[in-house]
Write a protein that holds these residues in place. Sequence first.
Motif, PDB file in Angstrom:
ATOM      1  N   GLN A   1       0.821  -1.210   0.000  1.00 54.74           N
ATOM      2  CA  GLN A   1       0.000   0.000   0.000  1.00 54.74           C
ATOM      3  C   GLN A   1       0.857   1.263   0.000  1.00 54.74           C
ATOM      4  N   SER A   2       1.920   1.266   0.804  1.00 50.58           N
ATOM      5  CA  SER A   2       2.741   2.471   0.901  1.00 50.58           C
ATOM      6  C   SER A   2       3.459   2.767  -0.404  1.00 50.58           C
ATOM      7  N   ARG A   3       3.823   1.735  -1.132  1.00 53.44           N
ATOM      8  CA  ARG A   3       4.534   1.952  -2.396  1.00 53.44           C
ATOM      9  C   ARG A   3       3.593   2.420  -3.509  1.00 53.44           C
ATOM     10  N   ILE A   4       2.304   2.171  -3.352  1.00 53.03           N
ATOM     11  CA  ILE A   4       1.332   2.728  -4.299  1.00 53.03           C
ATOM     12  C   ILE A   4       0.988   4.165  -3.893  1.00 53.03           C
ATOM     13  N   ALA A   5       0.657   4.357  -2.626  1.00 53.76           N
ATOM     14  CA  ALA A   5       0.257   5.681  -2.160  1.00 53.76           C
ATOM     15  C   ALA A   5       1.362   6.706  -2.345  1.00 53.76           C
ATOM     16  N   LEU A   6       2.614   6.282  -2.176  1.00 50.10           N
ATOM     17  CA  LEU A   6       3.748   7.177  -2.365  1.00 50.10           C
ATOM     18  C   LEU A   6       4.559   6.709  -3.565  1.00 50.10           C
ATOM     19  N   ALA A   7       4.338   7.362  -4.692  1.00 48.03           N
ATOM     20  CA  ALA A   7       5.162   7.074  -5.864  1.00 48.03           C
ATOM     21  C   ALA A   7       6.590   7.502  -5.566  1.00 48.03           C
ATOM     22  N   GLY A   8       7.529   6.553  -5.707  1.00 43.79           N
ATOM     23  CA  GLY A   8       8.915   6.849  -5.381  1.00 43.79           C
ATOM     24  C   GLY A   8       9.286   6.501  -3.953  1.00 43.79           C
ATOM     25  N   TYR A   9       8.511   5.619  -3.335  1.00 46.03           N
ATOM     26  CA  TYR A   9       8.739   5.244  -1.935  1.00 46.03           C
ATOM     27  C   TYR A   9      10.183   4.813  -1.691  1.00 46.03           C
ATOM     28  N   ASP A  10      10.676   3.894  -2.476  1.00 43.69           N
ATOM     29  CA  ASP A  10      12.032   3.380  -2.255  1.00 43.69           C
ATOM     30  C   ASP A  10      13.096   4.427  -2.578  1.00 43.69           C
TER      31      ASP A  10
ATOM     32  N   VAL B   1      12.716  14.646   8.259  1.00 40.90           N
ATOM     33  CA  VAL B   1      11.264  14.615   8.435  1.00 40.90           C
ATOM     34  C   VAL B   1      10.635  14.395   7.067  1.00 40.90           C
ATOM     35  N   ALA B   2       9.753  13.415   6.973  1.00 41.26           N
ATOM     36  CA  ALA B   2       9.074  13.151   5.704  1.00 41.26           C
ATOM     37  C   ALA B   2       7.630  12.785   5.976  1.00 41.26           C
ATOM     38  N   GLY B   3       6.744  13.264   5.111  1.00 35.57           N
ATOM     39  CA  GLY B   3       5.337  12.944   5.255  1.00 35.57           C
ATOM     40  C   GLY B   3       4.483  13.822   4.373  1.00 35.57           C
ATOM     41  N   ASN B   4       3.197  13.670   4.512  1.00 32.21           N
ATOM     42  CA  ASN B   4       2.265  14.447   3.710  1.00 32.21           C
ATOM     43  C   ASN B   4       2.140  15.870   4.238  1.00 32.21           C
ATOM     44  N   GLN B   5       1.922  16.794   3.307  1.00 34.08           N
ATOM     45  CA  GLN B   5       1.599  18.169   3.649  1.00 34.08           C
ATOM     46  C   GLN B   5       0.377  18.587   2.828  1.00 34.08           C
ATOM     47  N   TYR B   6      -0.154  19.738   3.134  1.00 29.53           N
ATOM     48  CA  TYR B   6      -1.367  20.321   2.548  1.00 29.53           C
ATOM     49  C   TYR B   6      -2.626  19.732   3.191  1.00 29.53           C
TER      50      TYR B   6
ATOM     51  N   PHE C   1      14.324  17.709  -0.114  1.00 30.36           N
ATOM     52  CA  PHE C   1      15.111  16.956  -1.092  1.00 30.36           C
ATOM     53  C   PHE C   1      14.295  15.924  -1.861  1.00 30.36           C
ATOM     54  N   PHE C   2      12.990  15.820  -1.545  1.00 32.91           N
ATOM     55  CA  PHE C   2      12.147  14.857  -2.257  1.00 32.91           C
ATOM     56  C   PHE C   2      10.710  15.342  -2.186  1.00 32.91           C
ATOM     57  N   SER C   3       9.971  15.135  -3.292  1.00 31.85           N
ATOM     58  CA  SER C   3       8.561  15.496  -3.310  1.00 31.85           C
ATOM     59  C   SER C   3       7.816  14.578  -4.266  1.00 31.85           C
ATOM     60  N   SER C   4       6.594  14.171  -3.874  1.00 29.76           N
ATOM     61  CA  SER C   4       5.771  13.288  -4.690  1.00 29.76           C
ATOM     62  C   SER C   4       4.314  13.512  -4.310  1.00 29.76           C
ATOM     63  N   LEU C   5       3.581  14.291  -5.156  1.00 25.88           N
ATOM     64  CA  LEU C   5       2.215  14.691  -4.842  1.00 25.88           C
ATOM     65  C   LEU C   5       2.177  15.351  -3.457  1.00 25.88           C
ATOM     66  N   PHE C   6       1.429  14.785  -2.495  1.00 28.17           N
ATOM     67  CA  PHE C   6       1.324  15.419  -1.189  1.00 28.17           C
ATOM     68  C   PHE C   6       2.579  15.250  -0.330  1.00 28.17           C
ATOM     69  N   TRP C   7       3.392  14.302  -0.658  1.00 23.36           N
ATOM     70  CA  TRP C   7       4.513  13.896   0.196  1.00 23.36           C
ATOM     71  C   TRP C   7       5.747  14.740  -0.083  1.00 23.36           C
ATOM     72  N   SER C   8       6.452  15.105   0.988  1.00 25.31           N
ATOM     73  CA  SER C   8       7.759  15.745   0.851  1.00 25.31           C
ATOM     74  C   SER C   8       8.677  15.227   1.936  1.00 25.31           C
ATOM     75  N   ALA C   9       9.976  15.381   1.716  1.00 25.04           N
ATOM     76  CA  ALA C   9      10.984  15.008   2.713  1.00 25.04           C
ATOM     77  C   ALA C   9      11.971  16.153   2.848  1.00 25.04           C
ATOM     78  N   TRP C  10      12.326  16.444   4.087  1.00 21.56           N
ATOM     79  CA  TRP C  10      13.222  17.546   4.401  1.00 21.56           C
ATOM     80  C   TRP C  10      14.335  17.077   5.333  1.00 21.56           C
ATOM     81  N   MET C  11      15.444  17.796   5.302  1.00 19.95           N
ATOM     82  CA  MET C  11      16.474  17.600   6.315  1.00 19.95           C
ATOM     83  C   MET C  11      16.704  18.909   7.044  1.00 19.95           C
ATOM     84  N   THR C  12      16.758  18.837   8.374  1.00 23.83           N
ATOM     85  CA  THR C  12      17.053  19.985   9.215  1.00 23.83           C
ATOM     86  C   THR C  12      18.101  19.540  10.240  1.00 23.83           C
ATOM     87  N   CYS C  13      18.515  20.451  11.119  1.00 24.86           N
ATOM     88  CA  CYS C  13      19.493  20.106  12.148  1.00 24.86           C
ATOM     89  C   CYS C  13      19.087  20.743  13.465  1.00 24.86           C
TER      90      CYS C  13
END
Length: 237
Positions: free
Chosen positions: A23-32, A157-162, A223-235
């Motif tokens: 399910q996660s690999r369908i919901a998030l295109a580019g999961y791996d 941090v990675a997950g859905n936004q909007y 550094f990554f985005s796919s529809l609603f999903w994004s991933a960020w790096m902070t410190c």
Amino acid sequence: MKSSTLNSAEKFDASRANEYARQSRIALAGYDACQDLVACMLAASLGSTVSAKVLVVGAGGTAQEIIAMARLEPNWHFTAVDPSESMVETARQQLALNNLLERTDIHLGYVEDLAAEASYDAATLIGVLHHLDGDDAKRQILRSIRARLKPGAPLIVAGNQYAYASQPLLLAAWGQRWRQHGASPDEVKAKLGKILQGADPPHSEAAVQKLLHDSGFGDATRFFSSLFWSAWMTCKL
């Protein structure tokens, strides 16, 4: 905080845990690809560190972030935390298949359950924030992670936004993604209804940045985005 995460953990029962990898690999295109880039970003941030202790929050399910990091960095060790027993068991099976149990301490529970004096070189929080109701719960988990990181340590941090309903085109494309993988019109309709009711994502990238700033982290790099999903790096500041 724990009541909010408990409610979130209840979503991930045995039936959902068993189908999570597909399910996660369908919901998030580019999961791996996202998980691979998480490993690359942390390795780039930590540089020549020979060994590192990485805190992985919400590690249940595929444990793919641990698998990707371990493949890239054979001397890193991991502490995996997740409040869902079913998801932890699924992750444990994947770690066993990849001979990673000796490199991973698995904790069924919450970040707050870890020793206050624990000190990690890096952390990940992937696919968690949008399952926590309200900004207070989101800030609390971020602050709990921060308290267990070394000064300047990176956090992914990675997950859905909007607010999902605010992005009708993205929502429609997400439905088409499921159709692309064999879902019937009725199944797509059900999944769209479920996503509209089942999560509370930050409503913008600016909202994510504010949550991080409020919790003691610096500006984040996406550094990554796919529809609603994004991933960020902070410190940690």
